[in-house]
Design a protein around this motif. Structure first.
Motif, PDB file in Angstrom:
ATOM      1  N   PRO A  65      22.296  14.420  -8.299  1.00  0.00           N
ATOM      2  CA  PRO A  65      22.292  14.224  -6.840  1.00  0.00           C
ATOM      3  C   PRO A  65      22.996  15.376  -6.128  1.00  0.00           C
ATOM      4  N   PRO A  66      22.849  15.442  -4.798  1.00  0.00           N
ATOM      5  CA  PRO A  66      23.479  16.540  -4.048  1.00  0.00           C
ATOM      6  C   PRO A  66      25.003  16.479  -4.120  1.00  0.00           C
ATOM      7  N   ILE A  67      25.617  17.649  -3.951  1.00  0.00           N
ATOM      8  CA  ILE A  67      27.073  17.718  -3.870  1.00  0.00           C
ATOM      9  C   ILE A  67      27.473  17.277  -2.465  1.00  0.00           C
ATOM     10  N   PRO A  68      28.316  16.244  -2.312  1.00  0.00           N
ATOM     11  CA  PRO A  68      28.709  15.807  -0.964  1.00  0.00           C
ATOM     12  C   PRO A  68      29.486  16.908  -0.239  1.00  0.00           C
ATOM     13  N   PRO A 131      13.931  21.991  -3.373  1.00  0.00           N
ATOM     14  CA  PRO A 131      15.170  22.683  -3.022  1.00  0.00           C
ATOM     15  C   PRO A 131      16.335  22.191  -3.876  1.00  0.00           C
ATOM     16  N   VAL A 132      16.958  23.122  -4.596  1.00  0.00           N
ATOM     17  CA  VAL A 132      18.055  22.774  -5.504  1.00  0.00           C
ATOM     18  C   VAL A 132      19.096  23.885  -5.494  1.00  0.00           C
ATOM     19  N   GLN A 133      20.261  23.539  -6.053  1.00  0.00           N
ATOM     20  CA  GLN A 133      21.321  24.508  -6.315  1.00  0.00           C
ATOM     21  C   GLN A 133      21.581  24.513  -7.820  1.00  0.00           C
ATOM     22  N   LEU A 134      21.724  25.697  -8.384  1.00  0.00           N
ATOM     23  CA  LEU A 134      22.007  25.810  -9.812  1.00  0.00           C
ATOM     24  C   LEU A 134      23.517  25.873 -10.013  1.00  0.00           C
ATOM     25  N   HIS A 176      21.449  20.656  -8.803  1.00  0.00           N
ATOM     26  CA  HIS A 176      21.798  19.673  -7.783  1.00  0.00           C
ATOM     27  C   HIS A 176      20.730  19.718  -6.691  1.00  0.00           C
ATOM     28  N   ARG A 177      20.215  18.576  -6.315  1.00  0.00           N
ATOM     29  CA  ARG A 177      19.266  18.530  -5.206  1.00  0.00           C
ATOM     30  C   ARG A 177      19.987  18.831  -3.902  1.00  0.00           C
TER      31      ARG A 177
END
Length: 200
Positions: A65-68, A131-134, A176-177
């Motif tokens: 899941p996304p990083i808050p 869209p993601v973060q590595l 992370h999305r």
């Protein structure tokens, strides 16, 4: 005469049926040499099992899941001892020695793990993912052990190295999305909230 011919033909028919139904016969088309089982070495079976074990546990990058916003982006999953030992076995194999001729063992194994890098790449769009973060996490794992070599020919002897150490570097990368990845859009990086709906 007719009775003896009938009796003889009945005995021959039962005999042919018995002979044709015994032994290894095949039903269907004849496959030639592919019909017979071919022995396979356990070495190849063990390799396939190791490949599946690594693929199932360590080769896939999960999408989390996304990083808050404002939360720390710290990786909480150091490599397991099994992962470190499998990486060491790939780098310096001891499995599959020759019994009573040349065998190598690792005894009294101790593993230390040290995180050397932990950072997150800026958001980007990946095909088939979106869209993601590595998230990169790099670990330095030092394995201390006693290496025992048993040589059986021409003169049987044992070599014992009490202070053997190997350094293994393991990368734990995961995705992370993210929601809005353009900087000009309002709102934090994260899941885009749904617009309020008006009742009908």
């Amino acid at each position: 005469m007719k009775r003896s011919i009938l009796k003889l033909s009945l005995i021959l028919g039962v005999g042919l049926a018995a002979l044709s139904s015994t032994g290894c016969t095949t039903q269907g088309p004849y496959l030639g040499p592919l019909l017979f089982p071919i022995p396979v070495s356990p070495y190849y079976m063990d390799n396939k099992e190791d490949e599946f074990h690594d693929h199932e546990r360590y080769d896939r990058a999960p999408i989390l899941p996304p990083i808050p916003p404002g939360a720390p982006h710290v990786a909480l999953d150091p490599p397991s001892d099994d992962e470190v030992m499998r990486a060491l076995e790939r780098a310096r194999p001891v499995e599959g020695g020759l019994p009573f001729l040349h065998e190598v063992q690792r005894n009294n194994v101790r593993i230390t793990k040290e995180k050397i890098a932990d950072y997150v790449d800026p958001p980007r769009v990946m095909p088939l993912v979106g869209p993601v973060q590595l998230h990169h996490a790099h670990y330095k794992c030092t394995v201390y052990y006693t290496e025992v070599k048993r040589v059986g020919w021409p003169i049987p002897h044992t070599l014992r190295d009490e202070d053997t150490r190997e350094v293994i570097y393991i990368d734990h990368n995961h995705l992370h999305r993210v929601g809005n990845i353009q900087e000009d859009l309002p709102g934090p990086v994260g899941p885009t909230p749904l617009p309020p709906q008006t009742p009908l």
